[in-house]
Design a protein around this motif. Structure first.
Motif, PDB file in Angstrom:
ATOM      1  N   LYS A  61       4.442  -2.538 -16.819  1.00 56.91           N
ATOM      2  CA  LYS A  61       3.354  -1.937 -16.047  1.00 56.91           C
ATOM      3  C   LYS A  61       2.740  -2.950 -15.091  1.00 56.91           C
ATOM      4  O   LYS A  61       2.446  -2.625 -13.920  1.00 56.91           O
ATOM      5  CB  LYS A  61       2.281  -1.396 -16.979  1.00 56.91           C
ATOM      6  CG  LYS A  61       2.703  -0.142 -17.735  1.00 56.91           C
ATOM      7  CD  LYS A  61       1.544   0.377 -18.573  1.00 56.91           C
ATOM      8  CE  LYS A  61       1.942   1.656 -19.313  1.00 56.91           C
ATOM      9  NZ  LYS A  61       0.816   2.204 -20.125  1.00 56.91           N
ATOM     10  N   ILE A  62       2.549  -4.169 -15.574  1.00 56.36           N
ATOM     11  CA  ILE A  62       1.954  -5.210 -14.723  1.00 56.36           C
ATOM     12  C   ILE A  62       2.884  -5.544 -13.562  1.00 56.36           C
ATOM     13  O   ILE A  62       2.445  -5.728 -12.413  1.00 56.36           O
ATOM     14  CB  ILE A  62       1.641  -6.462 -15.568  1.00 56.36           C
ATOM     15  CG1 ILE A  62       0.517  -6.149 -16.570  1.00 56.36           C
ATOM     16  CG2 ILE A  62       1.237  -7.641 -14.685  1.00 56.36           C
ATOM     17  CD1 ILE A  62       0.278  -7.230 -17.583  1.00 56.36           C
ATOM     18  N   ASP A  63       4.203  -5.627 -13.841  1.00 57.80           N
ATOM     19  CA  ASP A  63       5.169  -5.906 -12.778  1.00 57.80           C
ATOM     20  C   ASP A  63       5.166  -4.796 -11.745  1.00 57.80           C
ATOM     21  O   ASP A  63       5.263  -5.059 -10.518  1.00 57.80           O
ATOM     22  CB  ASP A  63       6.571  -6.066 -13.367  1.00 57.80           C
ATOM     23  CG  ASP A  63       6.712  -7.349 -14.181  1.00 57.80           C
ATOM     24  OD1 ASP A  63       5.864  -8.265 -13.987  1.00 57.80           O
ATOM     25  OD2 ASP A  63       7.634  -7.436 -15.026  1.00 57.80           O
ATOM     26  N   ASP A  64       5.063  -3.536 -12.176  1.00 54.44           N
ATOM     27  CA  ASP A  64       5.027  -2.405 -11.241  1.00 54.44           C
ATOM     28  C   ASP A  64       3.787  -2.466 -10.360  1.00 54.44           C
ATOM     29  O   ASP A  64       3.861  -2.172  -9.150  1.00 54.44           O
ATOM     30  CB  ASP A  64       5.041  -1.082 -12.010  1.00 54.44           C
ATOM     31  CG  ASP A  64       6.379  -0.825 -12.696  1.00 54.44           C
ATOM     32  OD1 ASP A  64       7.374  -1.464 -12.293  1.00 54.44           O
ATOM     33  OD2 ASP A  64       6.420  -0.005 -13.645  1.00 54.44           O
ATOM     34  N   ILE A  65       2.657  -2.864 -10.970  1.00 49.46           N
ATOM     35  CA  ILE A  65       1.413  -2.955 -10.195  1.00 49.46           C
ATOM     36  C   ILE A  65       1.535  -4.038  -9.130  1.00 49.46           C
ATOM     37  O   ILE A  65       1.145  -3.842  -7.959  1.00 49.46           O
ATOM     38  CB  ILE A  65       0.218  -3.228 -11.127  1.00 49.46           C
ATOM     39  CG1 ILE A  65      -0.042  -2.024 -12.038  1.00 49.46           C
ATOM     40  CG2 ILE A  65      -1.035  -3.543 -10.316  1.00 49.46           C
ATOM     41  CD1 ILE A  65      -1.070  -2.275 -13.119  1.00 49.46           C
ATOM     42  N   HIS A  66       2.092  -5.207  -9.508  1.00 43.97           N
ATOM     43  CA  HIS A  66       2.272  -6.292  -8.530  1.00 43.97           C
ATOM     44  C   HIS A  66       3.256  -5.878  -7.443  1.00 43.97           C
ATOM     45  O   HIS A  66       3.093  -6.251  -6.260  1.00 43.97           O
ATOM     46  CB  HIS A  66       2.759  -7.552  -9.235  1.00 43.97           C
ATOM     47  CG  HIS A  66       1.687  -8.252 -10.029  1.00 43.97           C
ATOM     48  ND1 HIS A  66       0.530  -8.730  -9.465  1.00 43.97           N
ATOM     49  CD2 HIS A  66       1.607  -8.551 -11.365  1.00 43.97           C
ATOM     50  CE1 HIS A  66      -0.227  -9.298 -10.394  1.00 43.97           C
ATOM     51  NE2 HIS A  66       0.425  -9.189 -11.570  1.00 43.97           N
ATOM     52  N   ALA A  67       4.267  -5.102  -7.824  1.00 38.80           N
ATOM     53  CA  ALA A  67       5.240  -4.639  -6.816  1.00 38.80           C
ATOM     54  C   ALA A  67       4.585  -3.697  -5.818  1.00 38.80           C
ATOM     55  O   ALA A  67       4.871  -3.745  -4.607  1.00 38.80           O
ATOM     56  CB  ALA A  67       6.408  -3.932  -7.517  1.00 38.80           C
ATOM     57  N   ASP A  68       3.691  -2.818  -6.320  1.00 37.10           N
ATOM     58  CA  ASP A  68       2.979  -1.908  -5.416  1.00 37.10           C
ATOM     59  C   ASP A  68       2.102  -2.680  -4.440  1.00 37.10           C
ATOM     60  O   ASP A  68       1.950  -2.275  -3.266  1.00 37.10           O
ATOM     61  CB  ASP A  68       2.120  -0.934  -6.228  1.00 37.10           C
ATOM     62  CG  ASP A  68       2.962   0.065  -7.011  1.00 37.10           C
ATOM     63  OD1 ASP A  68       4.138   0.254  -6.631  1.00 37.10           O
ATOM     64  OD2 ASP A  68       2.446   0.634  -8.007  1.00 37.10           O
ATOM     65  N   ILE A  69       1.521  -3.790  -4.901  1.00 36.66           N
ATOM     66  CA  ILE A  69       0.678  -4.606  -4.018  1.00 36.66           C
ATOM     67  C   ILE A  69       1.529  -5.229  -2.916  1.00 36.66           C
ATOM     68  O   ILE A  69       1.160  -5.236  -1.731  1.00 36.66           O
ATOM     69  CB  ILE A  69      -0.058  -5.690  -4.818  1.00 36.66           C
ATOM     70  CG1 ILE A  69      -1.047  -5.063  -5.794  1.00 36.66           C
ATOM     71  CG2 ILE A  69      -0.793  -6.654  -3.881  1.00 36.66           C
ATOM     72  CD1 ILE A  69      -1.704  -6.056  -6.718  1.00 36.66           C
ATOM     73  N   GLU A  70       2.708  -5.736  -3.289  1.00 41.25           N
ATOM     74  CA  GLU A  70       3.586  -6.391  -2.312  1.00 41.25           C
ATOM     75  C   GLU A  70       4.144  -5.371  -1.303  1.00 41.25           C
ATOM     76  O   GLU A  70       4.333  -5.688  -0.118  1.00 41.25           O
ATOM     77  CB  GLU A  70       4.729  -7.096  -3.038  1.00 41.25           C
ATOM     78  CG  GLU A  70       4.270  -8.286  -3.871  1.00 41.25           C
ATOM     79  CD  GLU A  70       5.424  -8.907  -4.648  1.00 41.25           C
ATOM     80  OE1 GLU A  70       6.543  -8.364  -4.549  1.00 41.25           O
ATOM     81  OE2 GLU A  70       5.191  -9.914  -5.343  1.00 41.25           O
ATOM     82  N   GLY A  72       2.627  -2.698  -0.358  1.00 44.06           N
ATOM     83  CA  GLY A  72       1.529  -2.119   0.388  1.00 44.06           C
ATOM     84  C   GLY A  72       1.252  -0.674   0.061  1.00 44.06           C
ATOM     85  O   GLY A  72       0.520   0.007   0.793  1.00 44.06           O
ATOM     86  N   THR A  73       1.824  -0.200  -1.033  1.00 41.03           N
ATOM     87  CA  THR A  73       1.602   1.197  -1.421  1.00 41.03           C
ATOM     88  C   THR A  73       0.295   1.387  -2.182  1.00 41.03           C
ATOM     89  O   THR A  73      -0.080   2.519  -2.514  1.00 41.03           O
ATOM     90  CB  THR A  73       2.772   1.697  -2.295  1.00 41.03           C
ATOM     91  OG1 THR A  73       2.879   0.841  -3.433  1.00 41.03           O
ATOM     92  CG2 THR A  73       4.074   1.691  -1.513  1.00 41.03           C
ATOM     93  N   GLN A  74      -0.360   0.277  -2.502  1.00 41.19           N
ATOM     94  CA  GLN A  74      -1.612   0.370  -3.268  1.00 41.19           C
ATOM     95  C   GLN A  74      -2.529  -0.756  -2.841  1.00 41.19           C
ATOM     96  O   GLN A  74      -2.072  -1.879  -2.598  1.00 41.19           O
ATOM     97  CB  GLN A  74      -1.305   0.290  -4.764  1.00 41.19           C
ATOM     98  CG  GLN A  74      -2.513   0.552  -5.643  1.00 41.19           C
ATOM     99  CD  GLN A  74      -2.101   0.703  -7.091  1.00 41.19           C
ATOM    100  OE1 GLN A  74      -1.608   1.740  -7.489  1.00 41.19           O
ATOM    101  NE2 GLN A  74      -2.301  -0.335  -7.849  1.00 41.19           N
ATOM    102  N   THR A  75      -3.799  -0.436  -2.730  1.00 41.16           N
ATOM    103  CA  THR A  75      -4.760  -1.457  -2.312  1.00 41.16           C
ATOM    104  C   THR A  75      -4.981  -2.466  -3.445  1.00 41.16           C
ATOM    105  O   THR A  75      -4.733  -2.178  -4.619  1.00 41.16           O
ATOM    106  CB  THR A  75      -6.105  -0.819  -1.939  1.00 41.16           C
ATOM    107  OG1 THR A  75      -6.658  -0.196  -3.112  1.00 41.16           O
ATOM    108  CG2 THR A  75      -5.926   0.216  -0.841  1.00 41.16           C
ATOM    109  N   GLU A  76      -5.469  -3.623  -3.043  1.00 42.94           N
ATOM    110  CA  GLU A  76      -5.703  -4.693  -4.038  1.00 42.94           C
ATOM    111  C   GLU A  76      -6.807  -4.311  -5.012  1.00 42.94           C
ATOM    112  O   GLU A  76      -6.740  -4.630  -6.193  1.00 42.94           O
ATOM    113  CB  GLU A  76      -6.079  -5.983  -3.309  1.00 42.94           C
ATOM    114  CG  GLU A  76      -6.200  -7.172  -4.248  1.00 42.94           C
ATOM    115  CD  GLU A  76      -6.423  -8.471  -3.489  1.00 42.94           C
ATOM    116  OE1 GLU A  76      -6.783  -9.459  -4.163  1.00 42.94           O
ATOM    117  OE2 GLU A  76      -6.244  -8.494  -2.270  1.00 42.94           O
ATOM    118  N   GLU A  77      -7.800  -3.576  -4.519  1.00 41.09           N
ATOM    119  CA  GLU A  77      -8.906  -3.164  -5.401  1.00 41.09           C
ATOM    120  C   GLU A  77      -8.425  -2.191  -6.466  1.00 41.09           C
ATOM    121  O   GLU A  77      -8.770  -2.314  -7.641  1.00 41.09           O
ATOM    122  CB  GLU A  77      -9.996  -2.514  -4.551  1.00 41.09           C
ATOM    123  CG  GLU A  77     -11.245  -2.154  -5.355  1.00 41.09           C
ATOM    124  CD  GLU A  77     -12.350  -1.578  -4.491  1.00 41.09           C
ATOM    125  OE1 GLU A  77     -13.317  -1.049  -5.082  1.00 41.09           O
ATOM    126  OE2 GLU A  77     -12.253  -1.668  -3.252  1.00 41.09           O
TER     127      GLU A  77
END
Length: 305
Positions: A61-70, A72-77
């Motif tokens: 889950k954490i890896d997926d969240i970091h991938a979304d950040i890279e 640009g599909t999800q904001t950092e907040e």
């Protein structure tokens, strides 16, 4: 009537069982605590085998969240919020995984501590009862001495009786004759004159040999050493003297003993030279290899310090 008798019998049985459980509750709690602690450790080991599944799921889950950040599909907040939720959910899962073993371990420790507290209270009550009995007995002996004198008190304490014995002596001219005299002795078949702290110094004890003279010399040296230790420490438990002689410790030996008195430099007495005991005289004179030592403790010294 029959039903009433059955109910009464059942009530008595329940009361007896309840009393036995209460009496042995410290032992039961200790055993329960030990068994619970072992079971808690086993449960923790089993839980650890499932820990990797939780951590792997959290890592994905954490890896997926970091991938979304890279990507640009999800904001950092939003990513920070999801990471916080993931960490919290993982912590809750780990807590639930180890909760049974932790709770069981806590209960086991509580059972052991409760058992120790119960035994401590019982020992305090036992010491108080012993102190009361010892005080009462000393007061009684004091009244005996005041009314009848120290001689009668000594005879009653050591169960002394008088006997007529014949002895051959030589007069001034070298002629021998037999005279009768009265001596004080203690009945060897009656141990009423011994204290509950009396112990045999015999084969198996430290320093014991088949040579009576060596045994006497060793006991005298150990008695002097006990007095030295009393002067150095200010107090001495009976169990410490037992240790010096290779005698097994006792429960009461950890309560009774001696307290230093500057007016009595040689306070500890093993009772070796009790001339009123025929067996002691035989030991001192080298005819016996063993002796029943009777220690002159002050009493329960826990309340004297």
């Amino acid at each position: 009537m029959r039903k009433l008798a059955i109910v009464e019998s059942l009530g008595r049985t329940v009361n007896r069982v309840g009393f036995k459980l209460k009496k042995h509750s410290p032992e039961i709690l200790v055993v329960t605590g030990i068994v619970g602690a072992v079971a808690s450790a086993v449960m923790a080991c089993k839980a650890t085998t499932k820990l990797s599944d939780i951590t792997e799921e959290a890592k994905e889950k954490i890896d997926d969240i970091h991938a979304d950040i890279e990507n640009g599909t999800q904001t950092e907040e939003d990513s920070k919020k999801e990471l916080t939720v993931t960490y919290a959910q993982t912590a809750v899962k780990i807590a639930k995984l180890y909760a049974p073993s932790v709770i069981l371990g806590g209960l086991s420790i509580g059972a052991i501590l409760t058992s120790n507290n119960m035994l401590r209270k019982r020992n305090v009550a036992l010491a108080a009862a012993y102190t009361a009995i010892d005080k009462s007995f000393k007061e009684y002996r004091g009244r005996v001495v005041d009314r009848f004198g120290e001689e009668l008190d000594r005879e009653l304490k050591y169960n002394i009786r008088k006997e007529q014995v014949e002895e051959t002596v030589a007069d001034e001219n070298g002629e021998t004759k037999t005279i009768t005299k009265e001596v004080e002795v203690i009945d060897p078949d009656n141990i009423a004159g011994y204290s509950p702290y009396a112990k045999f110094y015999e084969d198996g004890c430290i320093g014991w040999t088949k040579d009576p003279e060596f045994n006497l010399m060793f006991l005298r040296r150990q008695q002097d050493a006990a007095n030295d230790r009393l002067r150095d420490k200010g107090f001495l438990f009976l169990n410490e003297v037992y240790d010096m002689l290779g005698i097994y410790r006792t429960k009461i030996g950890q309560q009774v003993g001696w307290v230093y008195d500057k007016n009595n430099e040689y306070k500890v007495d093993f009772g070796i030279y009790n001339i009123h005991r025929p067996e002691n005289r035989a030991f001192v004179n080298g005819y016996e290899k063993t002796i029943l030592l009777d220690f002159n403790v002050d009493g329960d010294i826990l309340d004297m310090m």
